[in-house]
Write a protein that holds these residues in place. Structure first.
Motif, short mmCIF file in Angstrom:
data_model
loop_
_atom_site.label_atom_id
_atom_site.label_comp_id
_atom_site.label_asym_id
_atom_site.label_seq_id
_atom_site.Cartn_x
_atom_site.Cartn_y
_atom_site.Cartn_z
N PHE A 4 0.78 -1.22 0.00
CA PHE A 4 0.00 0.00 0.00
C PHE A 4 0.82 1.28 0.00
O PHE A 4 0.25 2.36 -0.12
CB PHE A 4 -0.92 0.02 1.23
CG PHE A 4 -1.93 -1.09 1.24
CD1 PHE A 4 -3.13 -0.96 0.57
CD2 PHE A 4 -1.68 -2.27 1.93
CE1 PHE A 4 -4.07 -1.97 0.57
CE2 PHE A 4 -2.62 -3.29 1.94
CZ PHE A 4 -3.81 -3.15 1.26
N GLU A 5 2.15 1.19 0.14
CA GLU A 5 2.93 2.42 0.38
C GLU A 5 2.82 3.45 -0.74
O GLU A 5 2.71 4.64 -0.48
CB GLU A 5 4.39 2.13 0.70
CG GLU A 5 5.22 1.59 -0.43
CD GLU A 5 5.20 0.08 -0.53
OE1 GLU A 5 5.85 -0.44 -1.44
OE2 GLU A 5 4.54 -0.58 0.26
N LYS A 6 2.80 3.01 -1.99
CA LYS A 6 2.71 3.97 -3.11
C LYS A 6 1.38 4.71 -3.09
O LYS A 6 1.33 5.93 -3.23
CB LYS A 6 2.91 3.24 -4.44
CG LYS A 6 3.00 4.17 -5.61
CD LYS A 6 3.33 3.44 -6.89
CE LYS A 6 3.43 4.40 -8.04
NZ LYS A 6 3.71 3.74 -9.30
N LYS A 7 0.30 3.97 -2.88
CA LYS A 7 -1.03 4.58 -2.86
C LYS A 7 -1.19 5.51 -1.65
O LYS A 7 -1.77 6.59 -1.76
CB LYS A 7 -2.10 3.48 -2.83
CG LYS A 7 -3.49 3.98 -3.04
CD LYS A 7 -3.69 4.49 -4.44
CE LYS A 7 -5.13 4.89 -4.63
NZ LYS A 7 -5.33 5.72 -5.81
N VAL A 8 -0.65 5.09 -0.49
CA VAL A 8 -0.72 5.93 0.71
C VAL A 8 -0.02 7.26 0.47
O VAL A 8 -0.55 8.33 0.77
CB VAL A 8 -0.09 5.20 1.93
CG1 VAL A 8 0.16 6.16 3.08
CG2 VAL A 8 -0.99 4.07 2.39
N ARG A 9 1.18 7.22 -0.11
CA ARG A 9 1.94 8.44 -0.38
C ARG A 9 1.22 9.35 -1.38
O ARG A 9 1.20 10.56 -1.23
CB ARG A 9 3.35 8.10 -0.86
CG ARG A 9 4.18 7.45 0.22
CD ARG A 9 5.48 6.91 -0.34
NE ARG A 9 6.09 5.96 0.57
CZ ARG A 9 6.96 6.28 1.52
NH1 ARG A 9 7.33 7.52 1.68
NH2 ARG A 9 7.45 5.35 2.30
N GLU A 10 0.61 8.75 -2.41
CA GLU A 10 -0.14 9.54 -3.40
C GLU A 10 -1.33 10.25 -2.74
O GLU A 10 -1.56 11.44 -2.98
CB GLU A 10 -0.65 8.64 -4.53
CG GLU A 10 0.40 8.18 -5.50
CD GLU A 10 -0.16 7.21 -6.53
OE1 GLU A 10 -1.40 7.03 -6.61
OE2 GLU A 10 0.66 6.63 -7.26
N VAL A 41 5.59 7.08 8.15
CA VAL A 41 5.12 6.23 7.06
C VAL A 41 6.19 5.17 6.79
O VAL A 41 7.33 5.49 6.49
CB VAL A 41 4.86 7.06 5.79
CG1 VAL A 41 4.38 6.16 4.66
CG2 VAL A 41 3.84 8.15 6.06
N ASP A 42 5.79 3.92 6.92
CA ASP A 42 6.70 2.80 6.69
C ASP A 42 7.00 2.67 5.19
O ASP A 42 6.16 2.99 4.37
CB ASP A 42 6.05 1.52 7.21
CG ASP A 42 7.01 0.35 7.32
OD1 ASP A 42 8.16 0.48 6.86
OD2 ASP A 42 6.62 -0.69 7.88
N GLY A 43 8.17 2.20 4.88
CA GLY A 43 8.57 2.02 3.48
C GLY A 43 7.92 0.81 2.82
O GLY A 43 7.82 0.74 1.60
N LYS A 44 7.47 -0.14 3.63
CA LYS A 44 6.81 -1.34 3.11
C LYS A 44 5.53 -1.59 3.89
O LYS A 44 5.54 -2.29 4.90
CB LYS A 44 7.76 -2.54 3.22
CG LYS A 44 8.97 -2.43 2.35
CD LYS A 44 9.81 -3.68 2.45
CE LYS A 44 10.96 -3.56 1.49
NZ LYS A 44 12.22 -3.29 2.12
N ILE A 45 4.44 -1.03 3.41
CA ILE A 45 3.15 -1.19 4.08
C ILE A 45 2.44 -2.37 3.43
O ILE A 45 1.95 -2.26 2.31
CB ILE A 45 2.29 0.09 3.95
CG1 ILE A 45 3.05 1.29 4.50
CG2 ILE A 45 0.98 -0.09 4.69
CD1 ILE A 45 2.41 2.61 4.18
N THR A 50 -2.55 -1.10 8.69
CA THR A 50 -1.49 -0.10 8.86
C THR A 50 -1.75 1.09 7.97
O THR A 50 -1.61 2.24 8.39
CB THR A 50 -0.11 -0.71 8.56
OG1 THR A 50 0.08 -1.85 9.40
CG2 THR A 50 1.01 0.29 8.76
N ALA A 51 -2.12 0.83 6.72
CA ALA A 51 -2.42 1.91 5.77
C ALA A 51 -3.58 2.76 6.28
O ALA A 51 -3.52 3.99 6.21
CB ALA A 51 -2.75 1.33 4.39
#
Length: 64
Positions: A4-10, A41-45, A50-51
């Motif tokens: 989920f990390e890419k979507k969370v950051r976006e 924000v974790d690098g690997k969600i 968590t997200a």
């Protein structure tokens, strides 16, 4: 397993949050102008829980 990390950051960027600095390990510190606090924000969600918690801490109304 979804990551989920890419979507969370976006979503965070779209809501005005911004990167502050790198934390320990693969964590990053972001600032949320909604809640006016720093959010880790974790690098690997890998967990949607968590997200969702990151979204909650950021004050963003979004559920995965």
């Amino acid at each position: 397993m979804a990551e989920f990390e890419k979507k969370v950051r976006e979503i965070m960027k779209d809501n005005g949050c911004y990167f502050v600095r790198h934390g320990k390990g693969d964590h990053d510190i972001w600032y949320s102008p909604i809640t006016k606090i720093n959010v880790t924000v974790d690098g690997k969600i890998k967990s949607r829980h968590t997200a969702n918690e990151i979204m909650k801490q950021s004050g963003i109304k979004h559920k995965f």
